[in-house]
Design a protein around this motif. Structure first.
Motif, short mmCIF file in Angstrom:
data_model
loop_
_atom_site.label_atom_id
_atom_site.label_comp_id
_atom_site.label_asym_id
_atom_site.label_seq_id
_atom_site.Cartn_x
_atom_site.Cartn_y
_atom_site.Cartn_z
N MET A 1 -56.11 -10.69 -97.55
CA MET A 1 -55.98 -10.10 -98.87
C MET A 1 -55.79 -8.59 -98.70
SD MET A 1 -58.59 -10.11 -102.10
CE MET A 1 -58.61 -11.88 -102.12
N THR A 2 -54.90 -8.04 -99.49
CA THR A 2 -54.71 -6.60 -99.51
C THR A 2 -55.44 -6.01 -100.71
OG1 THR A 2 -52.70 -6.70 -100.84
CG2 THR A 2 -52.43 -6.83 -98.44
N LEU A 3 -55.65 -4.71 -100.69
CA LEU A 3 -56.36 -4.09 -101.80
C LEU A 3 -55.66 -4.30 -103.14
CD1 LEU A 3 -57.69 -0.85 -100.14
CD2 LEU A 3 -59.00 -2.78 -100.97
N PRO A 4 -54.34 -4.14 -103.24
CA PRO A 4 -53.70 -4.40 -104.54
C PRO A 4 -53.88 -5.84 -105.04
CG PRO A 4 -52.24 -3.11 -103.17
CD PRO A 4 -53.39 -3.54 -102.30
N GLN A 5 -54.03 -6.79 -104.13
CA GLN A 5 -54.22 -8.18 -104.54
C GLN A 5 -55.57 -8.41 -105.20
OE1 GLN A 5 -53.52 -10.07 -100.75
NE2 GLN A 5 -51.49 -10.79 -101.39
N LEU A 6 -56.54 -7.50 -104.99
CA LEU A 6 -57.85 -7.65 -105.62
C LEU A 6 -57.74 -7.69 -107.14
CD1 LEU A 6 -60.09 -5.20 -103.58
CD2 LEU A 6 -60.16 -7.68 -103.57
N PHE A 7 -56.82 -6.88 -107.68
CA PHE A 7 -56.67 -6.82 -109.13
C PHE A 7 -56.19 -8.15 -109.70
CE2 PHE A 7 -56.45 -2.45 -107.71
CZ PHE A 7 -57.33 -1.84 -108.59
N ALA A 8 -55.39 -8.88 -108.95
CA ALA A 8 -54.93 -10.19 -109.40
C ALA A 8 -55.97 -11.27 -109.09
CB ALA A 8 -53.61 -10.53 -108.72
N HIS A 9 -56.72 -11.07 -108.01
CA HIS A 9 -57.70 -12.06 -107.56
C HIS A 9 -58.91 -12.15 -108.50
CE1 HIS A 9 -59.94 -14.52 -104.74
NE2 HIS A 9 -60.90 -13.63 -104.69
N ILE A 10 -59.40 -10.99 -108.94
CA ILE A 10 -60.56 -10.96 -109.83
C ILE A 10 -60.20 -10.12 -111.04
CG2 ILE A 10 -62.96 -10.24 -110.11
CD1 ILE A 10 -63.37 -10.72 -107.15
N ASP A 11 -60.07 -10.81 -112.16
CA ASP A 11 -59.72 -10.14 -113.41
C ASP A 11 -60.89 -9.27 -113.87
OD1 ASP A 11 -57.96 -9.59 -115.48
OD2 ASP A 11 -58.84 -11.12 -116.78
N GLY A 12 -60.62 -8.04 -114.21
CA GLY A 12 -61.66 -7.14 -114.69
C GLY A 12 -61.96 -5.99 -113.75
N ILE A 13 -61.37 -6.00 -112.54
CA ILE A 13 -61.53 -4.85 -111.66
C ILE A 13 -60.66 -3.73 -112.21
CG2 ILE A 13 -61.08 -3.94 -109.35
CD1 ILE A 13 -61.79 -6.64 -108.20
N GLU A 14 -61.28 -2.59 -112.43
CA GLU A 14 -60.57 -1.47 -113.03
C GLU A 14 -60.03 -0.48 -112.00
OE1 GLU A 14 -63.30 0.22 -115.80
OE2 GLU A 14 -63.40 -1.60 -116.99
N ALA A 15 -60.78 -0.27 -110.92
CA ALA A 15 -60.35 0.73 -109.94
C ALA A 15 -61.03 0.47 -108.60
CB ALA A 15 -60.69 2.13 -110.42
N VAL A 16 -60.36 0.93 -107.54
CA VAL A 16 -60.90 0.87 -106.19
C VAL A 16 -60.73 2.24 -105.56
CG1 VAL A 16 -60.71 -0.19 -103.90
CG2 VAL A 16 -60.31 -1.57 -105.93
N LEU A 17 -61.79 2.74 -104.95
CA LEU A 17 -61.76 4.01 -104.24
C LEU A 17 -62.20 3.75 -102.81
CD1 LEU A 17 -61.65 7.16 -104.17
CD2 LEU A 17 -64.03 7.12 -104.98
N VAL A 18 -61.41 4.22 -101.85
CA VAL A 18 -61.74 4.05 -100.44
C VAL A 18 -62.00 5.44 -99.86
CG1 VAL A 18 -60.99 3.16 -98.21
CG2 VAL A 18 -60.24 2.02 -100.30
N LEU A 19 -63.15 5.56 -99.19
CA LEU A 19 -63.55 6.83 -98.59
C LEU A 19 -63.70 6.69 -97.09
CD1 LEU A 19 -66.51 7.46 -101.05
CD2 LEU A 19 -64.23 8.43 -101.23
N ASP A 20 -63.46 7.78 -96.37
CA ASP A 20 -63.71 7.75 -94.94
C ASP A 20 -65.18 8.07 -94.68
OD1 ASP A 20 -64.00 10.50 -95.18
OD2 ASP A 20 -62.19 10.99 -94.07
N LYS A 21 -65.57 8.15 -93.41
CA LYS A 21 -66.99 8.34 -93.08
C LYS A 21 -67.54 9.69 -93.55
CE LYS A 21 -65.83 9.99 -88.49
NZ LYS A 21 -65.94 9.78 -87.08
N ASP A 22 -66.65 10.65 -93.82
CA ASP A 22 -67.07 11.96 -94.30
C ASP A 22 -67.11 12.05 -95.82
OD1 ASP A 22 -67.24 12.94 -91.66
OD2 ASP A 22 -65.07 13.30 -91.65
N GLY A 23 -66.75 10.98 -96.51
CA GLY A 23 -66.76 10.97 -97.97
C GLY A 23 -65.48 11.47 -98.60
N THR A 24 -64.43 11.62 -97.79
CA THR A 24 -63.14 12.06 -98.30
C THR A 24 -62.35 10.85 -98.78
OG1 THR A 24 -63.13 13.85 -96.69
CG2 THR A 24 -61.03 13.32 -97.74
N SER A 25 -61.81 10.92 -99.99
CA SER A 25 -61.06 9.77 -100.50
C SER A 25 -59.74 9.65 -99.75
CB SER A 25 -60.85 9.88 -102.00
OG SER A 25 -60.24 11.09 -102.32
N ILE A 26 -59.46 8.41 -99.32
CA ILE A 26 -58.21 8.16 -98.61
C ILE A 26 -57.28 7.22 -99.37
CG2 ILE A 26 -59.09 8.68 -96.32
CD1 ILE A 26 -59.48 5.72 -95.83
N LEU A 27 -57.81 6.56 -100.39
CA LEU A 27 -56.99 5.66 -101.20
C LEU A 27 -57.64 5.48 -102.56
CD1 LEU A 27 -54.48 3.80 -101.17
CD2 LEU A 27 -55.97 1.99 -100.35
#
Length: 116
Positions: A1-27
């Motif tokens: 599963m890819t991250l964009p597929q999550l929105f189709a897989h589970i209805d109601g997901i509004e947003a996804v934020l991915v952070l690296d180990k330093d807390g910097t957003s990468i996606l």
């Protein structure tokens, strides 16, 4: 599963934020504007504090943290070296969201870790 597929897989997901180990957003999905509007980065210090406190009390490392904030479920997944944060409607099955941990492990291993 890819991250964009999550929105189709589970209805109601509004947003996804991915952070690296330093807390910097990468996606930020579905768009950076939506993630910024939800202000998900404000919960990062709280999640890190919970992680630190659990380690100090000799508990196992926290894998997920579930919070309810502003009529949303916010689930933080600790998948070293990444942190995934999902904002979902409160009507979404929390168990289904928690089960995404293994999908995030796979996504992290396939897409975000250095392969030697």
């Amino acid at each position: 599963m890819t991250l964009p597929q999550l929105f189709a897989h589970i209805d109601g997901i509004e947003a996804v934020l991915v952070l690296d180990k330093d807390g910097t957003s990468i996606l930020k999905l579905p768009t950076p504007e939506i993630v910024d509007q939800l202000d998900l980065q404000t919960i990062i210090p709280s999640a890190q504090t919970l992680q630190d406190q659990s380690q100090r009390t000799n508990l196992k490392k926290l894998k997920t943290v579930v919070t309810y904030w502003s009529a949303r479920q916010i689930i933080t997944y600790n998948v070293p070296p990444l942190v995934f944060i999902i904002a979902a409607d409160t009507t979404v099955n929390t168990g289904a969201l928690l089960n995404l941990y293994t999908d995030f492990q796979t996504i992290a291993a396939e897409n975000f870790t250095n392969k030697s």
